[in-house]
Design a protein around this motif. Sequence first.
Motif, short mmCIF file in Angstrom:
data_model
loop_
_atom_site.label_atom_id
_atom_site.label_comp_id
_atom_site.label_asym_id
_atom_site.label_seq_id
_atom_site.Cartn_x
_atom_site.Cartn_y
_atom_site.Cartn_z
N VAL A 18 0.83 -1.21 0.00
CA VAL A 18 0.00 0.00 0.00
C VAL A 18 0.86 1.25 0.00
O VAL A 18 0.71 2.14 -0.83
CB VAL A 18 -0.95 -0.01 1.22
CG1 VAL A 18 -1.81 1.25 1.24
CG2 VAL A 18 -1.82 -1.26 1.20
N SER A 19 1.78 1.33 0.93
CA SER A 19 2.69 2.46 1.03
C SER A 19 3.96 2.00 1.72
O SER A 19 4.02 0.90 2.27
CB SER A 19 2.04 3.62 1.79
OG SER A 19 1.72 3.23 3.11
N ALA A 20 4.98 2.87 1.72
CA ALA A 20 6.26 2.47 2.31
C ALA A 20 7.01 3.71 2.75
O ALA A 20 6.75 4.83 2.28
CB ALA A 20 7.08 1.66 1.33
N ALA A 21 7.96 3.48 3.67
CA ALA A 21 8.81 4.57 4.13
C ALA A 21 10.16 4.01 4.56
O ALA A 21 10.23 2.92 5.14
CB ALA A 21 8.16 5.32 5.29
N LEU A 58 6.88 -1.41 5.29
CA LEU A 58 5.90 -1.62 4.22
C LEU A 58 4.50 -1.73 4.84
O LEU A 58 4.31 -2.50 5.79
CB LEU A 58 6.21 -2.90 3.43
CG LEU A 58 7.46 -2.91 2.56
CD1 LEU A 58 7.61 -4.27 1.90
CD2 LEU A 58 7.40 -1.83 1.51
N GLU A 59 3.58 -0.98 4.31
CA GLU A 59 2.18 -1.15 4.69
C GLU A 59 1.57 -2.16 3.70
O GLU A 59 1.46 -1.87 2.51
CB GLU A 59 1.43 0.17 4.62
CG GLU A 59 -0.02 0.06 5.09
CD GLU A 59 -0.78 1.37 4.97
OE1 GLU A 59 -1.93 1.42 5.41
OE2 GLU A 59 -0.21 2.33 4.42
N GLU A 113 -2.74 -10.75 3.02
CA GLU A 113 -2.24 -11.83 2.18
C GLU A 113 -0.73 -11.77 1.97
O GLU A 113 -0.18 -12.60 1.26
CB GLU A 113 -2.95 -11.79 0.82
CG GLU A 113 -4.47 -11.99 0.92
CD GLU A 113 -5.14 -11.88 -0.43
OE1 GLU A 113 -4.43 -11.60 -1.42
OE2 GLU A 113 -6.37 -12.08 -0.49
N PHE A 114 -0.08 -10.79 2.56
CA PHE A 114 1.37 -10.65 2.38
C PHE A 114 2.09 -11.74 3.15
O PHE A 114 2.13 -11.74 4.37
CB PHE A 114 1.81 -9.27 2.86
CG PHE A 114 3.28 -8.98 2.65
CD1 PHE A 114 3.76 -8.75 1.38
CD2 PHE A 114 4.16 -8.93 3.71
CE1 PHE A 114 5.11 -8.47 1.17
CE2 PHE A 114 5.50 -8.66 3.52
CZ PHE A 114 5.97 -8.43 2.24
N ARG A 115 2.63 -12.73 2.44
CA ARG A 115 3.34 -13.87 3.04
C ARG A 115 4.67 -14.05 2.30
O ARG A 115 4.80 -14.91 1.43
CB ARG A 115 2.51 -15.15 2.96
CG ARG A 115 1.20 -15.12 3.72
CD ARG A 115 1.41 -15.12 5.23
NE ARG A 115 0.16 -15.23 5.95
CZ ARG A 115 -0.61 -14.21 6.25
NH1 ARG A 115 -0.24 -12.99 5.90
NH2 ARG A 115 -1.74 -14.38 6.92
N PRO A 116 5.69 -13.25 2.60
CA PRO A 116 6.94 -13.34 1.86
C PRO A 116 7.71 -14.61 2.19
O PRO A 116 7.73 -15.06 3.34
CB PRO A 116 7.71 -12.10 2.32
CG PRO A 116 7.17 -11.82 3.69
CD PRO A 116 5.72 -12.23 3.66
N THR A 117 8.35 -15.20 1.20
CA THR A 117 9.21 -16.36 1.40
C THR A 117 10.59 -15.90 1.85
O THR A 117 10.92 -14.71 1.72
CB THR A 117 9.33 -17.16 0.10
OG1 THR A 117 9.89 -16.32 -0.91
CG2 THR A 117 7.96 -17.66 -0.38
#
Length: 717
Positions: free
Chosen positions: A443-446, A517-518, A522-526
């Motif tokens: 969605v957004s990041a900083a 990271l916003e 479902e965000f499931r990083p390997t």
Amino acid sequence: MIGRLHYATIAISVLLVAILLTASKIVTKQNLAPLKATVTYHDLNKDDSPESLRRIENLGVLSAADKDTTNLLYRLPNNIQQPDHPLLVVKPGHLNETSLYKLNNGRLELISKSSRYDFEAAPEFMGFQHEYKLHSHAKEELYLQVKHYRKVVPTVEIWEYETFNRVDNQYNQLFTAIFFGIILLILVNTFFYLIIKRKEYLLYIFYNSTFLIFLMGSTGYIYQFPALSILANNKNALFIFLCLSMYALYNFTQAFLSTKKLAPIEHKFLNVFRVSMLVFFAAGFILSPVPQLVVSMTNLTLVLAFPLYLWLVIKLLRQGNRQAFFFAIAFALLIIAGVCRILATFGILPMNFLFSHGFAIASLLEATIFTLGLADRVLQIKAQRDTAQKEFLESTQAYELQKNFSTLLNNITQKLHNTKSHDYETIVVSTFLKDLRRRIKFVSAAAIYQMDAKVHIYAASGQERQKFSQVIRDNSLQIKRICDLKIPKRLEADIIYEDMFIIPVAMRRHEWSCLILEVDDEFRPTPSMLDFLQHYATELTRCLLNIESLRLIKTKAETDDLTRLLNRGAILERLELNLVRAQRNKDDLSIAFVDVDNFKSVNDRFGHETGDRCLKNLAQLLIDELPKNSLIGRYGGDEFLVILPKINKLEAKHFLTIVSDRIIPMVVENQRCEYTISIGVSELKPDTKDRLQLIREADKALYASKDQGKNQINLAH
């Protein structure tokens, strides 16, 4: 294929429910019961005989038996309501021998004899009991003798033949369904073994096969198959297959639960129980019949294994082992049913339907759950293989992304060269995040880092920067802890922050740094993607830290070495920018040329060092006295160019007059060095075309000041 087998086990489970419902129907059927009759007995191993038996002349012959065995004589009632076809039933079926006698002239005459081990053909009923038809001896006084090689309490019942036949048929159907279900599960697991070739499946097939034979023998179902007479006739067959199946169970447990790796101490104890079962198994071949002491030791060993199994399952469940979950469910009912069966064998519990046949039903439950557990293991292995393939693809993708990183950095470098230094951070962050968004959904990041106790936050917009500032304020300790651990992690906080994923960055020169990271649920990083993200965040942070160095380099390129003011190129560039801005916004704008009068004579009389000192003093005076938004540059030699945004030429003259009035003479080697300045001012007019026009007008006004005697300020017309 694996999915179909998995669904097959579910279908078997549905079949199991139907079987259990049938069993329930059998148990609750009230009219399928033996006739009410009182059967008395006398222990022939005792010397005292009741008065009713002393008239039997050959009673002493029947009493010749070992005191530690079972030798009972039952007197059948003759006052019961005689059915059309009475049937005498003696349980359990593993009794050594039962004999039916009639009393004739004071002597007992043998009518019929039944032994478990005189198997010649399939019996009329299940074979789990001894049966005698009494309809041809209805008017005779009958006696039943029960012999067994150890102490046991038999059950003697009188049934109506048709009623017992119905019960036996239902039991037969029940056990047929149970054993057929177990055989079907063995076949299913055989297919599993053929697919993936893992030894735990082979061990389970071995365990279930031997255990099935033990169940068939213990329930009497084995008597339905004349071809298995070799097993039925052997006194030790049941004991041997019990030991063999328990040995297989211990082997299967070690493989299924991976005890050697996950529970090494418990694994050694299982080895002890496994070897014990082998010893008892060998005793079953050597000793015939197996002594009661050996049987008791075997049962005791099995009971002692229960606490170990319980502890092992609890330990592995606490470790999150999924196989332990299936193992716990599978053995819960089996252990309870087994303990009840052993207690019923010792006479502590009654030998009713539940305690007698519950172990067989629990065995089908156990086999079904184990099959589901093994199917789950297959799916786990498949999922692990798919995950490994996914990680390989993502690792390859991450490698390709890292190869292209140099292209991204080159693009950023080119943009920075064409951008003002105060916009460097915006260019770096926006370029990085725009590239990252093409690869990962967020969605957004900083980008965040703390240096010298100050937190620096860089986002794509001012609104996002405000949002992430609030995140830092509310969760600073947790974010710092995650950065110290260097492990990417979702922020554990209130629901408003649950979508924040922290990616730590390992960098020097500052307390901590990260990329926030916003993301969505479902965000499931390997692991490979997290490695890439950390690399990405590291490069972003490094660029932001290097911006200060780049800004210093650019500042040095734009700064005059002597006065530390803007050099000629830089001040002309600033003039162009301010001119465009003033024309666009219709603001005032003035510029001024400031020149030191007779500067050559100062150099000639006092030296170039004094001339340099003169220029530096004038530069500092301009900085101190002119408005803060003024831009000052060394145009060349002893000439300075001043830009005064949002100020007309009259206001400019006012400020420059103050500068001229506050020039202080210098003292050089006890000599007074005085100097003055001449100034020319121009301003932005509606007809001003470009900066060159402004410069020419200001330069013309400067020369007018020189021509009028110097130390003056002239305004362009």
